[in-house]
Design a protein around this motif. Sequence first.
Motif, PDB file in Angstrom:
ATOM      1  N   ARG A 116     -36.630  18.891  -9.689  1.00 22.03           N
ATOM      2  CA  ARG A 116     -35.184  19.561 -10.758  1.00 22.03           C
ATOM      3  C   ARG A 116     -34.031  19.720 -10.149  1.00 22.03           C
ATOM      4  O   ARG A 116     -33.490  19.553 -10.816  1.00 22.03           O
ATOM      5  N   ARG A 119     -33.127  16.364  -9.323  1.00 18.26           N
ATOM      6  CA  ARG A 119     -33.186  14.894  -9.044  1.00 18.26           C
ATOM      7  C   ARG A 119     -32.832  15.330 -11.218  1.00 18.26           C
ATOM      8  O   ARG A 119     -31.946  14.335 -10.982  1.00 18.26           O
ATOM      9  N   ARG A 120     -33.573  16.087 -11.230  1.00 18.08           N
ATOM     10  CA  ARG A 120     -33.183  15.981 -13.436  1.00 18.08           C
ATOM     11  C   ARG A 120     -31.676  17.045 -13.845  1.00 18.08           C
ATOM     12  O   ARG A 120     -31.047  16.031 -13.591  1.00 18.08           O
ATOM     13  N   VAL A 178     -28.934  16.592 -11.280  1.00 24.26           N
ATOM     14  CA  VAL A 178     -28.215  15.272 -10.630  1.00 24.26           C
ATOM     15  C   VAL A 178     -27.717  14.301 -11.542  1.00 24.26           C
ATOM     16  O   VAL A 178     -27.119  14.081 -12.349  1.00 24.26           O
ATOM     17  N   THR A 179     -29.587  14.299 -12.347  1.00 23.14           N
ATOM     18  CA  THR A 179     -28.820  13.241 -13.294  1.00 23.14           C
ATOM     19  C   THR A 179     -28.893  13.354 -14.544  1.00 23.14           C
ATOM     20  O   THR A 179     -27.870  11.824 -15.384  1.00 23.14           O
ATOM     21  N   SER A 180     -29.082  14.766 -14.911  1.00 19.24           N
ATOM     22  CA  SER A 180     -27.797  14.591 -16.243  1.00 19.24           C
ATOM     23  C   SER A 180     -26.464  14.870 -16.327  1.00 19.24           C
ATOM     24  O   SER A 180     -26.259  14.516 -17.173  1.00 19.24           O
ATOM     25  N   GLY A 194     -43.626   5.910  -8.530  1.00 15.98           N
ATOM     26  CA  GLY A 194     -42.961   5.519  -9.753  1.00 15.98           C
ATOM     27  C   GLY A 194     -43.439   6.319 -10.861  1.00 15.98           C
ATOM     28  O   GLY A 194     -42.923   7.134 -11.925  1.00 15.98           O
ATOM     29  N   ALA A 195     -45.392   6.245 -11.070  1.00 18.45           N
ATOM     30  CA  ALA A 195     -46.242   6.671 -12.257  1.00 18.45           C
ATOM     31  C   ALA A 195     -45.912   8.349 -12.422  1.00 18.45           C
ATOM     32  O   ALA A 195     -45.554   8.611 -13.360  1.00 18.45           O
ATOM     33  N   ASN A 246     -42.614   9.783 -12.796  1.00 14.74           N
ATOM     34  CA  ASN A 246     -41.532   9.805 -14.424  1.00 14.74           C
ATOM     35  C   ASN A 246     -42.726  10.622 -15.016  1.00 14.74           C
ATOM     36  O   ASN A 246     -42.048  11.221 -15.967  1.00 14.74           O
ATOM     37  N   ARG A 247     -44.212  11.056 -14.687  1.00 11.68           N
ATOM     38  CA  ARG A 247     -44.761  11.608 -15.512  1.00 11.68           C
ATOM     39  C   ARG A 247     -44.745  13.180 -14.827  1.00 11.68           C
ATOM     40  O   ARG A 247     -44.238  14.037 -16.406  1.00 11.68           O
ATOM     41  N   LEU A 281     -41.463  13.944 -14.215  1.00  8.26           N
ATOM     42  CA  LEU A 281     -40.006  13.856 -14.593  1.00  8.26           C
ATOM     43  C   LEU A 281     -40.131  14.405 -16.446  1.00  8.26           C
ATOM     44  O   LEU A 281     -39.018  15.387 -16.506  1.00  8.26           O
ATOM     45  N   LEU A 282     -40.906  13.679 -16.950  1.00  9.36           N
ATOM     46  CA  LEU A 282     -41.412  13.758 -18.659  1.00  9.36           C
ATOM     47  C   LEU A 282     -42.130  14.392 -19.217  1.00  9.36           C
ATOM     48  O   LEU A 282     -41.472  15.803 -20.266  1.00  9.36           O
ATOM     49  N   ALA A 283     -43.227  15.278 -18.467  1.00 12.42           N
ATOM     50  CA  ALA A 283     -44.150  15.989 -18.157  1.00 12.42           C
ATOM     51  C   ALA A 283     -43.601  17.864 -18.102  1.00 12.42           C
ATOM     52  O   ALA A 283     -42.695  16.922 -17.227  1.00 12.42           O
ATOM     53  N   THR A 337     -43.235  21.300 -16.100  1.00 11.55           N
ATOM     54  CA  THR A 337     -44.275  21.589 -15.017  1.00 11.55           C
ATOM     55  C   THR A 337     -45.509  21.840 -14.404  1.00 11.55           C
ATOM     56  O   THR A 337     -45.557  21.930 -13.322  1.00 11.55           O
TER      57      THR A 337
END
Lengths: 215, 215
Positions: free
Chosen positions: A112, A114-115, A117-119, A174-175, A178-179, A181-183, A185
Amino acid sequence: MPPETRRRGRPSGRTGTDLLDTARAVFLEHGYAGTTMDAIAARAQISKASLYREHPSKDALFAAIVRAWADAGRDAMRPHLQRLESAEDTREGLIALAEIMRAGILGREVLRMRRLVTSEAERLPEVAAAYLEDSWERNIRALAETLRALADRGRLRAPDPHLAAEQLTWLVIGAPLNRRLLAGTDDPDGHAAPVATAVDLFLAGYGPENGPLHA
Amino acid sequence: MPPETRRRGRPSGRTGTDLLDTARAVFLEHGYAGTTMDAIAARAQISKASLYREHPSKDALFAAIVRAWADAGRDAMRPHLQRLESAEDTREGLIALAEIMRAGILGREVLRMRRLVTSEAERLPEVAAAYLEDSWERNIRALAETLRALADRGRLRAPDPHLAAEQLTWLVIGAPLNRRLLAGTDDPDGHAAPVATAVDLFLAGYGPENGPLHA
DNA sequence: CCTACCGATCGGTAGG
DNA sequence: CCTACCGATCGGTAGG
């Protein structure tokens, strides 16, 4: 009434590090835009005026939170790297480390944060850059040093330890990252590849007697 | 006055796909919270009321934008996979494909869209899930099929093509994607490892005559 | 299809 | 006198 109970002249709510922890929890729950300074002040049991005296703006508060968080996570991998460096079996040591990296990076709070900060990375580039450096690049460099040490003792062959560290990291996380972050929780990550598959590809290239990477 | 100029009975502003494109541009510029329905209506040269008649809420509009975007990106990799499959030199074919993957995923619009979807993933899980499936999982599966075809012709050895496809993907884009998501947009990615380093590690494990992955 | 407008709530600051 | 803190409310703007 004892002075400890009256607490005359001392703030009764959270300040300093406690305040940052409380504010972080609110941001993680509601996202940046969804978080109000009122909500943070309420949770911390201080007035908004007091909140603003400690942090002059919402952005400044957010920056302080990220800085404190990244600071707390610095060198979090050190002990586990030590264990890898002194492992009997290099492959098993790598698998154990990979398991810890994956669990750490895929943790709910870490994800969370990470999400979040990224946003806000485009709006607050220096905040994101500090996060990248402290909680990422720094740990990659530490892993690279460990790989170099293992190479020095003939356990690996790694002409470019930093590159090898990055490759191992992304093979491992990686995989599933990615999953996650996009799927939503809720995914318990049932169909994630075992970390051993990542370690085995890594060793195919960097194992002591393997591979055309050293031809 | 000619009928083309009067355009009687036709909306004068953007609707349908044009509207989604316009709205997407606004979201990419200002982020989700920073985007107002007024701004979108103004840019599309329609009234806010018209906008709400096409899309009943900001969330619904956003969902439609992401769906259209993911739809447009489906099978974008097909022609390049065809070229890999018929490449003389497998390594060079992989490098060429990796170059295209990296450029595509690190493109400004793709990156910003990813940030946007990620940041709203908890609030709008079905939107993020659709994006993950259409613009990611689907392409991984297509790559896996190509790898399987190459394995069938003895160009590779890939007992688990889907795993191999994921590993290649993250070896190629993991580090630079992470850096671009967290660093500002200005980084020209000068210090990114050449894609050939990723392909070489991949081939160390999956090359036709290599590696303990097949021992 | 638009202008005008709503209930509510935002980040930030006043005086005491 | 000081530091630490409060209730109340500012001007603007959000989605609808």
